[in-house]
Write an enzyme that holds these catalytic residues in place. Structure first.
Site, PDB file in Angstrom:
ATOM      1  N   LYS A 228       0.776  -1.176   0.102  1.00 26.05           N
ATOM      2  CA  LYS A 228       0.342  -0.069   0.182  1.00 26.05           C
ATOM      3  C   LYS A 228       0.604   0.960  -0.174  1.00 26.05           C
ATOM      4  CE  LYS A 228      -1.008   2.039   4.288  1.00 26.05           C
ATOM      5  NZ  LYS A 228       0.232   1.875   5.039  1.00 26.05           N
TER       6      LYS A 228
ATOM      7  N   HIS B 271      -0.639  -4.701   5.870  1.00 29.27           N
ATOM      8  CA  HIS B 271      -0.341  -6.013   6.426  1.00 29.27           C
ATOM      9  C   HIS B 271      -1.582  -6.114   7.883  1.00 29.27           C
ATOM     10  CE1 HIS B 271       0.481  -2.391   8.637  1.00 29.27           C
ATOM     11  NE2 HIS B 271       0.757  -2.666  10.068  1.00 29.27           N
TER      12      HIS B 271
ATOM     13  N   ASP C  30      -3.058   6.816   4.123  1.00 28.73           N
ATOM     14  CA  ASP C  30      -2.287   6.616   5.401  1.00 28.73           C
ATOM     15  C   ASP C  30      -2.373   4.864   6.288  1.00 28.73           C
ATOM     16  OD1 ASP C  30       0.260   5.551   5.372  1.00 28.73           O
ATOM     17  OD2 ASP C  30       0.590   6.710   7.968  1.00 28.73           O
TER      18      ASP C  30
ATOM     19  N   HIS D  21      -5.900  -0.267   5.962  1.00 25.74           N
ATOM     20  CA  HIS D  21      -6.114  -0.625   7.334  1.00 25.74           C
ATOM     21  C   HIS D  21      -7.824  -0.446   8.462  1.00 25.74           C
ATOM     22  CE1 HIS D  21      -1.782  -0.560   6.806  1.00 25.74           C
ATOM     23  NE2 HIS D  21      -1.719   0.026   7.480  1.00 25.74           N
TER      24      HIS D  21
ATOM     25  N   LYS E 175      -1.661   9.656  15.462  1.00 27.90           N
ATOM     26  CA  LYS E 175      -0.395   9.542  15.735  1.00 27.90           C
ATOM     27  C   LYS E 175      -0.600  10.536  16.986  1.00 27.90           C
ATOM     28  CE  LYS E 175       1.709   8.296  11.285  1.00 27.90           C
ATOM     29  NZ  LYS E 175       2.227   6.780  12.231  1.00 27.90           N
TER      30      LYS E 175
HETATM   31  C1  BG6 Z   1       1.766   1.599   8.392  1.00 28.92           C
HETATM   32  C2  BG6 Z   1       1.781   3.023   8.120  1.00 28.92           C
HETATM   33  O1  BG6 Z   1       0.660   1.027   6.535  1.00 28.92           O
HETATM   34  O2  BG6 Z   1       0.617   1.338   9.656  1.00 28.92           O
HETATM   35  C3  BG6 Z   1       1.941   3.752   9.013  1.00 28.92           C
HETATM   36  O3  BG6 Z   1       1.861   3.565   6.814  1.00 28.92           O
HETATM   37  C4  BG6 Z   1       1.577   3.507  10.646  1.00 28.92           C
HETATM   38  O4  BG6 Z   1       1.984   5.094   9.399  1.00 28.92           O
HETATM   39  C5  BG6 Z   1       1.418   1.808  11.038  1.00 28.92           C
HETATM   40  O5  BG6 Z   1       2.362   3.467  11.584  1.00 28.92           O
HETATM   41  C6  BG6 Z   1       1.412   1.402  11.615  1.00 28.92           C
HETATM   42  O6  BG6 Z   1       1.286  -0.742  12.138  1.00 28.92           O
HETATM   43  P1  BG6 Z   1       0.948  -1.426  13.301  1.00 28.92           P
HETATM   44  O7  BG6 Z   1       1.266  -2.093  12.637  1.00 28.92           O
HETATM   45  O8  BG6 Z   1       2.368  -0.780  14.187  1.00 28.92           O
HETATM   46  O9  BG6 Z   1       0.220  -0.460  13.796  1.00 28.92           O
END
Ligand code: BG6
Length: 469
Positions: free
Chosen positions: A146, A176, A233, A238, A324
């Site tokens: 992504k 992910h 993002d 997600h 964030k």
């Molecule tokens: C990523 C984003 O896809 O996911 C990041 O680009 C973010 O900005 C991250 O920090 C968060 O992933 P996780 O697995 O730590 O919740």
């Protein structure tokens, strides 16, 4: 073993574009180490990198990346992994790089490679075309990271370019979150517990909230992040994938296509974000981050109220929040049920019982909590909350990291935990009005739960549930 309809044959090589980049360092090499340890990595790994890298520097880089996440890495795993690594040095713009890649794959006897694009999305089309220029698009699949586009039109355009080179079933799109056990558990938890299904609808559910909060800021990724923002993002991908798993109907079978079909259906029933139901925020200090414009209006926080116009969900608000520099690192989905009748408690003069909740912890210390009501000890018929909670790591054992699972799936040819294009396009359609009419960005302090303006998204009597872990 019989393959399900949408499964692909196992790959015989892994090609890593961007093998010397940040993603490879933080996630991919540690994942390869774990795959090697479990015996799931049985193919050569061919990195493609700029011409000033030597083989030794490449192996050292991979080794250091693994040690950074696995300080006690086992030499009996590390050594064979290093043996698998091969490097092609060259510029992506030079045709000779692609000819060398093809010759290397031929030398390994590869007929079906995974081409993993750990590179900026702007390079996906060129790499796909270059693979086709040496006929490698007929013998393997691509894995793309992504973001898949910046908005609906660019996502469609990117897809059209990729689809002109690789068929949909050989394009694996990584989100992910889909590789996290806790996220996949939503599917299993919902559809393997008879207890839940009868109440998982508008008759019993009052609202659903999903919060994805991080305590970190942009951490050196300012120049990337300032061109993206929280909606692109994480919210579009997600977060909406989590919503799809919470809201969808049961898939018709175990083949990956059935799961994707249900996600597409539920996303198609989601109305596009109403800009009046969107609040964006930016943490104080963001504009001082390296790489960020000093007058940036890019959001580091976004909250929205979504609606799914389906028989199951019509009228139920779906509140979502991402951000964030917030109070706690957590991803949590809270399903809130309607209040019970108060008769018994009114007559006894006690307070109304709180609403029942099911809280899924999808990030740190993942698990689930049922917030129920029980009698407060004493002479009155009062009730108070009792939590029935399970921590999945304690109850079920440690699980693999998302990238290990996804890389393993890409090699094995299993598309279930990847994102299908029609689902991706639906999620862009949902967020598109938020990109077109973003409205103001409200400042908030680091360590808070974001701007208080987010409260105005809530219906009367609702409040944000802050993550409990
Ligand atoms: C990523 C984003 O896809 O996911 C990041 O680009 C973010 O900005 C991250 O920090 C968060 O992933 P996780 O697995 O730590 O919740």
């Amino acid at each position: 073993m019989m393959l399900l309809d949408s499964e692909q044959p196992r790959a015989d090589a892994l090609v890593l574009f961007g093998a010397t980049g940040d993603l490879a360092k933080r996630k991919l090499f540690p994942a390869l180490y774990h795959l090697e340890r479990t015996g799931a990595l049985d193919v050569p790994v061919i990195g493609v990198a700029r011409s000033d890298w030597t083989d030794d520097a490449f192996c050292q880089n991979a080794h250091d990346a693994i040690i950074a996440s696995e300080p006690h890495a086992d030499a009996a795993v590390m050594d064979p992994l290093m043996e698998r690594l091969d490097l092609i040095q060259g510029d992506y713009a030079e045709q000779s790089t692609w000819e060398e890649l093809r010759a290397t794959l031929d030398r390994h006897g590869s007929k079906n490679a995974v081409y993993y694009m750990a590179i900026p999305p702007s390079m996906f089309p060129e790499v796909a075309r270059r693979l086709a220029s040496v006929d490698l698009n007929h013998r393997g699949r691509i894995v793309v990271e992504k973001p898949f586009g910046r908005d609906l039109p660019s996502a469609q355009e990117l897809n059209a370019t990729l689809a002109s080179v690789f068929p949909e079933e050989r394009i694996f799109r990584i989100d992910h979150y889909l590789g996290k056990e806790s996220v996949e558990d939503l599917l299993v938890f919902r559809f393997s517990n008879t207890l839940l299904e009868p109440i998982w609808n508008r008759r019993y559910v009052r609202s659903v909230q999903v919060t994805m909060s991080e305590t970190i800021g942009v951490e050196g990724r300012g120049s990337f992040y300032d061109g993206v923002g929280a909606i692109r993002d994480v919210l579009q991908n997600h977060l909406l994938q989590v919503v799809a798993l919470l809201a969808m109907e049961p898939p018709a079978g175990s083949d990956a296509q059935f799961l994707q079909d249900e996600k597409t259906k539920v996303m198609a029933a989601m109305t596009a974000i109403d800009p009046a139901h969107l609040v964006r925020g930016q943490y104080v200090g963001y504009r001082d981050e390296p790489g960020v414009e000093t007058d940036s209006s890019v959001e580091t926080f976004a909250a929205a109220r979504l609606e799914i116009d389906s028989w199951r969900w019509a009228g139920v608000p779906w509140y979502v929040r991402v951000g964030k520099a917030l109070t706690e690192p957590a991803t949590e989905a809270v399903v809130e049920f309607h209040s019970p009748p108060r008769l018994l408690f009114d007559e006894a003069g006690g307070p109304a019982p709180d609403r029942n909740l099911v809280r899924f912890r999808l990030g740190n210390s993942d698990g689930v909590t049922f917030a129920l009501q029980a009698k407060t000890p004493g002479p009155h018929l009062d009730s108070q909350e009792v939590d029935i909670s399970v921590d999945f790591a304690a109850a079920l054992g440690e699980r693999s990291e998302a990238y290990e699972r996804l890389l393993g799936d890409a090699i094995a040819g299993s598309p279930r935990r990847f994102a299908r294009q029609d689902v991706v396009e639906q999620t862009w359609r949902v967020v598109q009005p938020a990109l077109d009419e973003p409205g103001p960005v409200h400042p908030y302090f680091r360590g808070s739960w974001g701007p208080s303006e987010a409260d105005r998204l809530l219906a009367d009597g609702d409040h944000w549930y802050d993550p409990s872990s």
